[in-house]
Design an enzyme around this catalytic site. Structure first.
Site, PDB file in Angstrom:
ATOM      1  CB  CYS A  58      -1.087  -0.141   1.123  1.00 25.36           C
ATOM      2  SG  CYS A  58      -1.896   1.476   1.380  1.00 25.36           S
ATOM      3  CB  CYS A  61      -0.078   2.388   5.631  1.00 25.10           C
ATOM      4  SG  CYS A  61      -0.637   0.690   5.169  1.00 25.10           S
ATOM      5  CB  CYS A 107      -4.901  -0.777   2.829  1.00 28.69           C
ATOM      6  SG  CYS A 107      -3.730  -1.232   3.883  1.00 28.69           S
ATOM      7  CB  CYS A 110      -3.793   2.673   6.162  1.00 28.39           C
ATOM      8  SG  CYS A 110      -3.820   2.697   4.446  1.00 28.39           S
ATOM      9  CB  CYS A 132      -9.516  -4.596 -11.106  1.00 27.69           C
ATOM     10  SG  CYS A 132      -9.094  -3.216 -12.482  1.00 27.69           S
TER      11      CYS A 132
END
Length: 145
Positions: A58, A61, A107, A110, A132
């Protein structure tokens, strides 16, 4: 073989910041996708066709989310994966925007928007799922070895 997409969890995020803090850490384009659930232009991410052996994390984070061994070329304009690194790395949110029912992927560390997951499209993958994912929501860490 079809797999059920898990329902969203209502857990608290380990990384929690104010929107002003996120704006200070992310570019305008990153903020739009990650924090406002925007979408990058199709075919704008080099990650879509990149074949580097890597871990994808991510961008907001740093939580590791996907591995290149689950990445495939779906010819859809965005990086596609058939499975997250582990189910506890992402969360699923029902998305009824744009006049359709979709499953948003965020995510789990976060709460940042990553993209959407689709099922039953007929791709020759072990899960029959296509995550996707907006390339701008990810960083790529090549695997050493």
């Amino acid at each position: 073989m079809a797999h059920d997409i898990p329902a969203s969890s209502d857990r608290a995020y380990d990384v929690s910041k104010t929107e002003d803090e996120w704006r200070g850490e992310l570019s305008a384009a990153e903020y739009h996708v990650l924090r406002e659930a925007g979408t990058e232009r199709p075919f704008s991410s080099s990650f879509e066709t990149d074949t580097t052996e890597a871990v994808y994390a991510c961008r907001a984070c740093g939580s590791e989310l996907f591995r290149s061994d689950t990445k495939f070329d779906a010819h859809c304009g965005w990086p596609a994966f058939y499975s997250p690194l582990a189910e506890d790395r992402v969360e699923y949110i029902e998305d009824t925007t744009m006049g359709m029912k979709r499953t948003e992927v965020r995510c789990a560390n976060c709460g940042s928007h990553l993209g959407h997951v689709f099922q039953g499209e007929g791709f020759d993958t072990p899960t029959d799922l296509r995550y996707c994912i907006n390339g701008i929501s990810l960083t790529q860490e090549p695997v050493q070895g």
